[in-house]
Design an enzyme around this catalytic site. Structure first.
Site, PDB file in Angstrom:
ATOM      1  N   ASP A 188      -2.041  -5.134  -2.849  1.00  0.00           N
ATOM      2  CA  ASP A 188      -2.162  -5.471  -1.435  1.00  0.00           C
ATOM      3  C   ASP A 188      -1.542  -4.363  -0.581  1.00  0.00           C
ATOM      4  O   ASP A 188      -0.640  -3.634  -1.024  1.00  0.00           O
ATOM      5  CB  ASP A 188      -1.441  -6.780  -1.130  1.00  0.00           C
ATOM      6  CG  ASP A 188      -2.161  -7.988  -1.688  1.00  0.00           C
ATOM      7  OD1 ASP A 188      -3.383  -7.920  -1.868  1.00  0.00           O
ATOM      8  OD2 ASP A 188      -1.484  -9.003  -1.949  1.00  0.00           O
ATOM      9  N   LYS A 189      -1.985  -4.289   0.649  1.00  0.00           N
ATOM     10  CA  LYS A 189      -1.461  -3.283   1.581  1.00  0.00           C
ATOM     11  C   LYS A 189       0.059  -3.290   1.631  1.00  0.00           C
ATOM     12  O   LYS A 189       0.706  -2.241   1.588  1.00  0.00           O
ATOM     13  CB  LYS A 189      -2.048  -3.525   2.971  1.00  0.00           C
ATOM     14  CG  LYS A 189      -1.485  -2.620   4.061  1.00  0.00           C
ATOM     15  CD  LYS A 189      -2.070  -2.972   5.423  1.00  0.00           C
ATOM     16  CE  LYS A 189      -1.450  -2.109   6.517  1.00  0.00           C
ATOM     17  NZ  LYS A 189      -2.000  -2.444   7.860  1.00  0.00           N
TER      18      LYS A 189
END
Length: 359
Positions: free
Chosen positions: A176-177
């Site tokens: 995930d970011k």
């Protein structure tokens, strides 16, 4: 521009078998948009005999594969196509062998996304076949709506010219970011296919450190076996689901308590499977959402404003050389400060896989 678009299409379309990603599926369809100032290309074609009688949109999808059929259909409806010099605004129009076609191809965000962009990347292991990157929180792995540039993929294309010849520039899994830590990327097609197979066979050890709300109670180690699917109440989230009533996939995570604090707990999490947001969903399901993970019930604490998850360790047998690869990523400064704020310390750097094999 045609050369650039063809390169972008090669990166997108030459997909290896079933890439495994804990952060969701790949979306490769470009969407239409108003791209003011972007260069357009006038593509001129003569219809070959084998496509005689096809619909205009189907024919274009065959001859212009770097754009999705849906996008080409909308270009046609917008008046961007001409046959024999006359406007052709109906996607269902039948074409004939020998027809002269011209279409103005306006770049999509996707087609413009696959460009080299130099950036500082922390490479913690590398050989001629693969590399392991320590991704900082905030860096998106792959271009997607809202993040068409400045991604890890763009950085890989700038760092290694050979990455342009690989699907997704060699990326075989994602974070995930706002998750920091280790990612393995391929540098050759043979290594890419082999890494995908290793991950699918669960032969890559993926270990995370998680800072979660509320002190841990009960057994210090817990095997979580709870299927994950789309949250029926909020489609942007995932959730533990009853597969007898709605779609879901098996998901297993091992969580081991490292230390407790009055405010929460530091956990080591081992992925047995790789479902979308798996650790975040499982910990929220147990009543221990990650610190600052607003999507799954967490709140900012200990100075953290991003989800408190760090991909600390990757270990696997090198798919080409057969040698053991075992890499640790140091704790980022924001997580180290958060642990200190709660009076917690890092677990020791246990590099002995044999001792962990029973886990």
């Amino acid at each position: 521009m045609a050369t650039f678009l063809n390169q972008a299409a090669a990166i997108i379309s030459a997909t290896p078998p079933s890439p495994v990603s804990p952060d969701g599926d790949w979306d490769v369809d470009g969407e239409p948009h108003d791209d003011v100032g972007a260069e357009a290309e006038l593509r001129q074609l003569v219809l070959p005999a084998e496509l005689h009688g096809q619909r205009l949109d189907r024919m274009l999808a065959a001859l212009v594969p770097e754009f999705s059929r849906n996008y080409l259909r909308q270009l046609i409806e917008a008046g961007a196509a001409r046959i024999q010099g006359a406007p052709a605004a109906k996607p269902a129009r039948k074409v004939r062998a020998g027809d002269r076609l011209a279409i103005e191809l306006r770049p999509t965000p996707m087609s413009q996304a696959f460009v080299p962009q130099p950036m500082a990347l922390a490479v913690v292991y590398e050989d001629e076949h693969l590399a392991v990157i320590d991704k900082p929180a905030g860096l998106v792995v792959h271009p997607a709506p809202g993040n068409w540039s400045g991604t890890l993929l763009n950085g890989l294309l700038a760092r290694d010219a050979a990455a342009a010849n690989l699907p997704r520039a060699g990326i075989v899994h994602r974070l995930d970011k706002d998750t920091s830590g280790l990612l393995v990327v391929a540098r050759t097609r043979a290594a890419m296919d082999a890494l995908v197979a290793l991950i699918a066979a669960r032969q890559v050890r993926r270990e995370y450190l998680a800072l979660a709300h509320r002190p841990w109670t009960g057994a210090p180690a817990r095997e979580i076996d709870a299927p994950i699917g789309r949250d029926p109440r909020q489609r942007l989230r995932m959730a533990v689901v009853d597969v007898a009533r709605q779609p879901g996939k098996p998901a297993q995570t091992r969580c081991e308590l490292q230390q407790n604090a009055a405010q929460g707990c530091l956990l080591r999490c081992l992925l047995r499977t790789g479902r979308t947001h798996q650790i975040r969903v499982h910990l929220a399901h147990l009543g221990h959402p990650l610190v600052a993970d607003a999507l799954y019930g967490g709140a900012p604490a200990a100075g953290l404003t991003r989800q408190a998850l760090h991909a600390r360790r990757l270990a696997f047998t090198h798919p080409i050389t057969g040698q053991a690869v075992d890499v640790l990523a140091p704790l980022p400064a924001d997580l180290a400060a958060a642990l200190a704020a709660w009076g917690l310390t890092m677990p020791p750097d246990d590099m002995d896989l044999a001792a962990d094999a029973a886990r």
